[in-house]
Scaffold this active site. Structure first.
Site, PDB file in Angstrom:
ATOM      1  N   GLY A 296       0.252  -2.538   0.715  1.00  0.00           N
ATOM      2  CA  GLY A 296       0.886  -1.625   1.646  1.00  0.00           C
ATOM      3  C   GLY A 296       0.277  -0.237   1.634  1.00  0.00           C
ATOM      4  O   GLY A 296      -0.922  -0.057   1.396  1.00  0.00           O
ATOM      5  N   HIS A 297       1.136   0.750   1.884  1.00  0.00           N
ATOM      6  CA  HIS A 297       0.714   2.140   2.063  1.00  0.00           C
ATOM      7  C   HIS A 297       0.111   2.722   0.782  1.00  0.00           C
ATOM      8  O   HIS A 297      -0.981   3.266   0.796  1.00  0.00           O
ATOM      9  CB  HIS A 297       1.945   2.947   2.509  1.00  0.00           C
ATOM     10  CG  HIS A 297       1.689   4.367   2.845  1.00  0.00           C
ATOM     11  ND1 HIS A 297       0.850   4.766   3.864  1.00  0.00           N
ATOM     12  CD2 HIS A 297       2.186   5.523   2.305  1.00  0.00           C
ATOM     13  CE1 HIS A 297       0.840   6.087   3.952  1.00  0.00           C
ATOM     14  NE2 HIS A 297       1.629   6.573   3.012  1.00  0.00           N
ATOM     15  N   PHE A 298       0.828   2.583  -0.324  1.00  0.00           N
ATOM     16  CA  PHE A 298       0.365   3.123  -1.602  1.00  0.00           C
ATOM     17  C   PHE A 298      -0.513   2.090  -2.306  1.00  0.00           C
ATOM     18  O   PHE A 298      -0.140   1.504  -3.331  1.00  0.00           O
ATOM     19  CB  PHE A 298       1.552   3.530  -2.475  1.00  0.00           C
ATOM     20  CG  PHE A 298       2.166   4.850  -2.095  1.00  0.00           C
ATOM     21  CD1 PHE A 298       1.671   6.035  -2.604  1.00  0.00           C
ATOM     22  CD2 PHE A 298       3.220   4.913  -1.202  1.00  0.00           C
ATOM     23  CE1 PHE A 298       2.222   7.261  -2.259  1.00  0.00           C
ATOM     24  CE2 PHE A 298       3.787   6.121  -0.844  1.00  0.00           C
ATOM     25  CZ  PHE A 298       3.285   7.306  -1.374  1.00  0.00           C
ATOM     26  N   ALA A 299      -1.681   1.868  -1.777  1.00  0.00           N
ATOM     27  CA  ALA A 299      -2.556   0.787  -2.242  1.00  0.00           C
ATOM     28  C   ALA A 299      -2.966   0.941  -3.700  1.00  0.00           C
ATOM     29  O   ALA A 299      -3.230  -0.058  -4.385  1.00  0.00           O
ATOM     30  CB  ALA A 299      -3.796   0.696  -1.353  1.00  0.00           C
TER      31      ALA A 299
ATOM     32  N   ASP B 223       0.239  -1.527   5.720  1.00  0.00           N
ATOM     33  CA  ASP B 223       0.822  -0.193   5.819  1.00  0.00           C
ATOM     34  C   ASP B 223       1.723  -0.114   7.055  1.00  0.00           C
ATOM     35  O   ASP B 223       1.278  -0.417   8.168  1.00  0.00           O
ATOM     36  CB  ASP B 223      -0.312   0.838   5.931  1.00  0.00           C
ATOM     37  CG  ASP B 223       0.163   2.277   5.789  1.00  0.00           C
ATOM     38  OD1 ASP B 223       1.283   2.597   6.234  1.00  0.00           O
ATOM     39  OD2 ASP B 223      -0.607   3.086   5.246  1.00  0.00           O
TER      40      ASP B 223
END
Length: 284
Positions: free
Chosen positions: A263-266, A237
């Site tokens: 990343g951020h939107f797992a 992330d």
């Protein structure tokens, strides 16, 4: 497979849209989305949990299909969003529930927990931060805006609401970007393109400083109430670092922390793994 219903309810004269699935008498799980998304970010998770839980995923005010009142009539702060969210939980009968928080869902969800700790049975935090060490250098332009909320500093972060930045948020840190469906970020960009939506988001970026100021309050809640907590985190992330996930153990020593290579939107790449972790964590 349990069907998902798409509903809305009135809270203080404002429409709150939500997705709901699962047996009415099952344990309740409230899913809270982040920026710049809405409840549709849980489209792959809800079917994996709805046989076991009553899953409810609202769109925060100003996001998705919920009302987006003008800035002249509504002050967009996280406290105000939580006021509406708290009214929503009352309206749909969420008297006891587990929380799933992501990104903006964390400061709103943790506010709910602080206000009504007796209602929260457990917390799943997926890149939902409550510690300063979890904030990366990617926050520096926003920190500059907090320190000096000038027009120039506001314009300097306008790149965060541009379409290409949304796509980058979804794909950064993902080993195989082709594994990320365009559905989520395309819909997010649709909502961001609405007249006035960009200014609302810039208002919330400014108010995010108040979330950081509340971190000690959130941490005191963790220490005092010790809710069972699962931190399942995309380790790559660019905004919320793995240190933020590990920090939960400081206040909840038996917190279950799991780092995923994404990343951020797992949920875009690891919905199956996250669903399995939730089912195990919540006792399935």
């Amino acid at each position: 497979m349990t069907a998902t219903s798409y509903r809305s309810t009135d809270v203080k004269g404002l429409k709150v849209f939500y997705r709901e699935s699962g047996p009415a008498d099952a344990p309740k799980l409230l899913l809270l989305h982040g920026f710049p998304s809405a409840g549709h970010m849980f489209r792959d998770l809800i079917p994996r949990l709805a046989d076991r839980f009553r899953v409810i995923a609202p769109d925060l005010l100003g996001f998705g299909q919920s009302a987006m009142p003008s800035r002249d009539g509504f002050t967009y702060t996280f406290e105000a969003l939580t006021d509406v969210l708290e009214g929503f939980t009352d309206a749909v009968g969420l008297d006891r529930y587990a929380l799933y928080v992501f990104d903006y869902g964390a400061p709103t969800g943790f506010r709910l927990a602080v206000r009504r700790p007796e209602r929260v049975t457990a917390i799943v935090t997926q890149n939902g931060n409550a510690y300063e060490e979890g904030l990366s250098d990617g926050w520096n332009p926003i920190r500059a805006y907090w320190k000096e909320p000038t027009r120039a500093n506001r314009e300097a972060i306008r790149t965060l609401v541009r379409p290409e930045t949304t796509v980058w948020q979804y794909t950064h840190g993902v080993p195989d970007p082709t594994s990320v469906s365009p559905d989520g970020y395309t819909l997010d960009n649709h909502y961001l393109a609405r007249p006035g939506a960009d200014e609302i988001q810039l208002d919330l970026f400014l108010d995010y400083a108040n979330n950081v100021r509340l971190y000690p309050t959130f941490q005191e809640y963790f220490r005092t109430h010790r809710p069972p907590l699962l931190a399942v985190w995309g380790r790559n992330d660019p905004f919320f670092l793995p240190a933020g996930a590990e920090a939960f153990r400081r206040d909840i020593p038996d917190a279950d922390v799991r780092l995923l290579d994404t990343g951020h939107f797992a949920l875009e790449t690891h919905a199956g793994e996250i669903a399995s972790a939730i089912r195990g964590f919540l006792g399935d």
